[in-house]
Write an enzyme that holds these catalytic residues in place. Sequence first.
Site, PDB file in Angstrom:
ATOM      1  N   ALA A  63       0.341  -0.533   0.006  1.00  0.00           N
ATOM      2  CA  ALA A  63       0.052   0.298   0.255  1.00  0.00           C
ATOM      3  C   ALA A  63       1.037   1.592  -0.036  1.00  0.00           C
ATOM      4  O   ALA A  63       1.478   1.686   0.527  1.00  0.00           O
ATOM      5  CB  ALA A  63      -0.865  -0.237   1.379  1.00  0.00           C
ATOM      6  N   GLY A 102       0.237  -5.211   0.629  1.00  0.00           N
ATOM      7  CA  GLY A 102      -0.677  -5.093  -0.257  1.00  0.00           C
ATOM      8  C   GLY A 102      -0.230  -5.884  -1.760  1.00  0.00           C
ATOM      9  O   GLY A 102      -0.572  -6.487  -2.714  1.00  0.00           O
ATOM     10  N   GLU A 105      -0.402  -9.110  -1.001  1.00  0.00           N
ATOM     11  CA  GLU A 105      -1.531  -9.452  -1.133  1.00  0.00           C
ATOM     12  C   GLU A 105      -2.725  -9.505  -2.387  1.00  0.00           C
ATOM     13  O   GLU A 105      -3.335 -10.391  -2.696  1.00  0.00           O
ATOM     14  CB  GLU A 105      -2.614  -8.213  -0.440  1.00  0.00           C
ATOM     15  CG  GLU A 105      -1.630  -8.787   1.382  1.00  0.00           C
ATOM     16  CD  GLU A 105      -2.539  -7.948   2.798  1.00  0.00           C
ATOM     17  OE1 GLU A 105      -1.700  -6.408   2.062  1.00  0.00           O
ATOM     18  OE2 GLU A 105      -3.211  -8.237   2.942  1.00  0.00           O
ATOM     19  N   GLU A 125       4.170  -5.388   7.348  1.00  0.00           N
ATOM     20  CA  GLU A 125       3.342  -4.467   7.574  1.00  0.00           C
ATOM     21  C   GLU A 125       3.013  -4.312   9.311  1.00  0.00           C
ATOM     22  O   GLU A 125       3.430  -3.212   9.831  1.00  0.00           O
ATOM     23  CB  GLU A 125       1.334  -5.115   8.155  1.00  0.00           C
ATOM     24  CG  GLU A 125       1.514  -4.316   6.498  1.00  0.00           C
ATOM     25  CD  GLU A 125       1.340  -6.196   5.173  1.00  0.00           C
ATOM     26  OE1 GLU A 125       2.205  -6.242   5.929  1.00  0.00           O
ATOM     27  OE2 GLU A 125       0.531  -6.024   4.485  1.00  0.00           O
TER      28      GLU A 125
HETATM   29  N1  3HC Z   1       4.235   3.445   0.113  1.00  0.00           N
HETATM   30  C1  3HC Z   1       5.127   5.218  -0.474  1.00  0.00           C
HETATM   31  N2  3HC Z   1       6.000   4.850  -0.463  1.00  0.00           N
HETATM   32  C2  3HC Z   1       7.040   3.579  -0.124  1.00  0.00           C
HETATM   33  C3  3HC Z   1       6.582   3.202  -0.263  1.00  0.00           C
HETATM   34  C4  3HC Z   1       5.792   2.565   0.074  1.00  0.00           C
HETATM   35  N3  3HC Z   1       4.600   1.168   0.212  1.00  0.00           N
HETATM   36  N4  3HC Z   1       7.529   1.668  -0.328  1.00  0.00           N
HETATM   37  C5  3HC Z   1       8.942   1.969  -0.509  1.00  0.00           C
HETATM   38  N5  3HC Z   1       9.107   3.920  -0.657  1.00  0.00           N
HETATM   39  C6  3HC Z   1       9.423   5.119  -0.851  1.00  0.00           C
HETATM   40  C7  3HC Z   1      10.356   5.682   0.057  1.00  0.00           C
HETATM   41  O1  3HC Z   1      10.361   6.244   1.232  1.00  0.00           O
HETATM   42  C8  3HC Z   1      11.290   5.842  -0.800  1.00  0.00           C
HETATM   43  O2  3HC Z   1      11.554   7.359  -0.843  1.00  0.00           O
HETATM   44  P1  3HC Z   1      12.548   7.899  -1.301  1.00  0.00           P
HETATM   45  O3  3HC Z   1      13.093   8.536  -2.676  1.00  0.00           O
HETATM   46  O4  3HC Z   1      11.731   9.629  -1.907  1.00  0.00           O
HETATM   47  O5  3HC Z   1      13.087   8.751   0.368  1.00  0.00           O
HETATM   48  C9  3HC Z   1      11.467   5.160  -2.524  1.00  0.00           C
HETATM   49  O6  3HC Z   1      10.191   4.497  -2.143  1.00  0.00           O
HETATM   50  C10 3HC Z   1      12.287   4.275  -2.232  1.00  0.00           C
HETATM   51  O7  3HC Z   1      12.078   3.233  -1.166  1.00  0.00           O
HETATM   52  P2  3HC Z   1      13.454   2.831  -0.652  1.00  0.00           P
HETATM   53  O8  3HC Z   1      14.435   3.796  -0.516  1.00  0.00           O
HETATM   54  O9  3HC Z   1      13.245   1.929   0.722  1.00  0.00           O
HETATM   55  O10 3HC Z   1      13.971   1.333  -1.967  1.00  0.00           O
HETATM   56  P3  3HC Z   1      14.822   0.184  -1.683  1.00  0.00           P
HETATM   57  O11 3HC Z   1      14.765   0.170  -2.988  1.00  0.00           O
HETATM   58  O12 3HC Z   1      15.556  -0.003   0.023  1.00  0.00           O
HETATM   59  O13 3HC Z   1      13.869  -0.679  -1.060  1.00  0.00           O
HETATM   60  C11 3HC Z   1      11.645  -1.328  -0.370  1.00  0.00           C
HETATM   61  C12 3HC Z   1      12.622  -1.127  -1.777  1.00  0.00           C
HETATM   62  C13 3HC Z   1      12.292  -2.618  -0.016  1.00  0.00           C
HETATM   63  C14 3HC Z   1      10.405  -2.240  -1.442  1.00  0.00           C
HETATM   64  C15 3HC Z   1      11.358  -1.222   0.623  1.00  0.00           C
HETATM   65  O14 3HC Z   1      11.087   0.275   0.403  1.00  0.00           O
HETATM   66  C16 3HC Z   1       9.975  -1.331   0.917  1.00  0.00           C
HETATM   67  O15 3HC Z   1       9.549  -2.135   2.185  1.00  0.00           O
HETATM   68  N6  3HC Z   1       8.856  -0.591   1.362  1.00  0.00           N
HETATM   69  C17 3HC Z   1       7.696  -0.791   2.627  1.00  0.00           C
HETATM   70  C18 3HC Z   1       7.469  -2.403   2.429  1.00  0.00           C
HETATM   71  C19 3HC Z   1       6.109  -2.006   2.940  1.00  0.00           C
HETATM   72  O16 3HC Z   1       6.202  -1.510   4.346  1.00  0.00           O
HETATM   73  N7  3HC Z   1       5.282  -2.766   2.061  1.00  0.00           N
HETATM   74  C20 3HC Z   1       4.050  -2.421   3.159  1.00  0.00           C
HETATM   75  C21 3HC Z   1       3.522  -1.192   3.284  1.00  0.00           C
HETATM   76  S1  3HC Z   1       1.262  -1.614   4.166  1.00  0.00           S
HETATM   77  C22 3HC Z   1       0.592  -2.316   3.164  1.00  0.00           C
HETATM   78  O17 3HC Z   1       0.879  -2.783   2.390  1.00  0.00           O
HETATM   79  C23 3HC Z   1      -0.599  -2.302   3.659  1.00  0.00           C
HETATM   80  C24 3HC Z   1      -1.943  -3.330   3.347  1.00  0.00           C
HETATM   81  O18 3HC Z   1      -1.455  -4.095   4.327  1.00  0.00           O
HETATM   82  C25 3HC Z   1      -3.055  -2.751   2.772  1.00  0.00           C
END
Ligand code: 3HC
Length: 690
Positions: A63, A102, A105, A125
């Site tokens: 998400a 997500g 998912e 998450e």
């Molecule tokens: N939403 C919004 N922005 C995100 C994002 C997300 N899910 N994931 C990454 N970004 C952004 C980062 O803030 C960063 O922005 P910036 O360049 O402006 O600083 C950019 O994307 C690149 O991210 P990273 O610097 O972390 O890049 P990496 O290549 O090192 O890592 C990644 C990539 C492994 C995908 C890492 O970004 C990550 O772990 N992201 C989060 C994944 C996550 O937590 N997903 C679950 C979200 S909650 C959800 O899905 C709820 C659902 O169940 C309903």
Amino acid sequence: MSDVMTFEVENGIGVITIDSPPVNALGVNTRRAVAEGFDKAWADASVKAIVLICGGRTFFAGADITEFGKPPQPPSLPELLTYLETSQVPVIAAIHGAALGGGLEIALHCHYRIATPSAKAGLPEVNLGLLPGAGGTQRLPRIVGVPAALEIITSGRHVPAKEALDLGIFDALAEEGKLREDAIAFAQKIVAENAPLIRVRDRQDRVEEYRGQSDVFDAFRKKNARKFRGFKAPESIIKAIEAAANLPYDDGAAEERRLFMALHDGVQSQAQRYVFFAERKTSKVPDVPKDTPTRAVNKVGVIGAGTMGGGITMNFLNAGMPVTLVEQTQEALDRGLSVIRRNYENSAKKGRMTAEQVEQCVSLISPSTDYGDLGDQDLIIEAVFETMEIKKDVFTKLDQIAKDGAILASNTSYLDLDEIAGSTGRPQDVIGLHFFSPANVMPLLEIVRGEKTGEDLINTAMQLAKKIGKTPVLSRVCYGFIANRVMTVRGKQADAMILQGVSPEDIDRVIYDYGFAMGPFQMRDLVGLDVIGRGSNEKTVASELVARDRLGQKKNGGYYDYDENRKATLSPIAMEIIRDVAAEKGVKQEPQIDEEEIIARLLYPVVNEGARVLDEGVAIRGSDVDIACIKGYNWPVYTGGPMFWADTVGLDKIASKLSDLADQYGDAFAPSPFLVKLAKEGGRLSEVSS
Ligand code: 3HC
Ligand code: NAI
């Protein structure tokens, strides 16, 4: 027409490609684009199966975290996924990079999943104080079973492709670099074989066996109690998976949604989402753009093979970089080398590395007692005794020996970096690289920017931090830099309170309950009281304990006595010393005080010092102070760090309590004018940014 989606039909297979940089997060535009892609595919009678694939570096990373807390925009992720699952033709998710949250998912709402060998799958998450809220807790256990789902979702770990294949999360692996072709071929095979449309929601076999088995869940809770302490999300995850086992799919999904929303609206998740972005901000320095040149760092020198030098060396060895380690005597060098080897061997014993890897790491060290061996290094980090004269002497030598363009770094904790830099003819090449003990474990690296430190050095250090797995936080020069400076005031107040009659045990308990791994006195006993009090001549409880050869856990106990199992009980000797020192200093004894008061007296001054650090421009932003405390002192992440926590408590409340405490106990508590101003303006410390 969406600008992040393309739809093509190839030999009867509809290929929906989403390309929404940087990580294909499922924000509203992307959600709408996915729906539009499916509508197109369904409208085309020639499409016999659908491949859902992403462009850029990864499959959907989850998400869009920036949308949390804002008004929802349709379709919500669960709505979108329910919609996709109505497909009458097979849908294949084609995964590269990572399918996270997500993103996984979505894949679990497709009928099949194919991935590249380098891909990963995870439901991270929990790291945002959340649980997977679009079916993840109901679907993953239906594939991998309850025990594996509990482990994967509460840890949030990224499962590598091979393991995901073995667990059944992925159905097939593609050849690296050929995902699109292989996914289309896979889809064609599904069509040719008239393979069933497998909906994960309909699978019951892996969850049914855990129906009513509450003991399985209780055992998991018990086993992980220490790890989960203080966090709300893991318990909600367990409950959601329990619902997957006990309830029909739709009821389980409704329970998941309810638990998700409760977490989403809570302070912990707000804090952890803030930390997610805060961590990614620390390397952004307003006057040092990302395209600032960097210097190549391939060969590293470390001076001093003591507690810090050894740990610092290990960071580079772990990243495969050779290190020349210089000590003043052969004996000190041998001691340092044997500690490094022992640390690696302990890791090997715990199965974290192989014996071969141990040898590989150790072989990257070139030990020496000759500074002359540092002539060819790109980066030299000094970790000798914390004495200005010695540091200056080391840097004067380095100035003569180091090659042109070498980065000269100091690991000093408290000394004036500018004065150290002044002992060289090249202060632009001098920087502070302040590691935290144990340096091979603690993730914080404070990058200390001297008056004359070159901008290219700062950019180089930021990138180097990433290479060795550290989170960098930039600090200007001041006594203690960021983390030590703000946290030291907690120790000072703890010392003052024990003299006023508050038991060290009460203080440690309150700090532990707040979420720290241990309290200040337990910490000192662990680190060693001789180390803590080093350099000070003041008569304190700690210095008196040391005078009686009570050095902490390593010798005779300290504030506590320790039995053979290291179980601690408050030491009568320490209590006697506390009474004596208090009497000698004429400290008034106070009645018992409650937890809230202990927290206020210990942690509000930390907030206050953080405000000063911001006011002085020592830290660039409030969130950097939080990251420094979380990564350097294990400040509980679910509070967001001292700045974010203060915002949740209310700056008004903190400033006025500090004023009261200042009236009662003196200037140490006086609220900083910056804090008072921010409180009046209704500002937030966590949002301060220069
Ligand atoms: N939403 C919004 N922005 C995100 C994002 C997300 N899910 N994931 C990454 N970004 C952004 C980062 O803030 C960063 O922005 P910036 O360049 O402006 O600083 C950019 O994307 C690149 O991210 P990273 O610097 O972390 O890049 P990496 O290549 O090192 O890592 C990644 C990539 C492994 C995908 C890492 O970004 C990550 O772990 N992201 C989060 C994944 C996550 O937590 N997903 C679950 C979200 S909650 C959800 O899905 C709820 C659902 O169940 C309903
Ligand atoms: P330590 O006493 O364990 O190690 C210092 C080592 O430097 C000793 O092995 C000594 O033989 C060697 N040394 C002294 N002078 C030398 C010289 N001229 N040339 C070569 N080697 C020399 O000290 P520790 O704890 O490792 O601290 C080192 C530095 O790191 C200090 O500046 C300290 O403030 C800083 N630091 C310490 C932290 C800690 O928790 N111990 C945390 C962060 C920084």
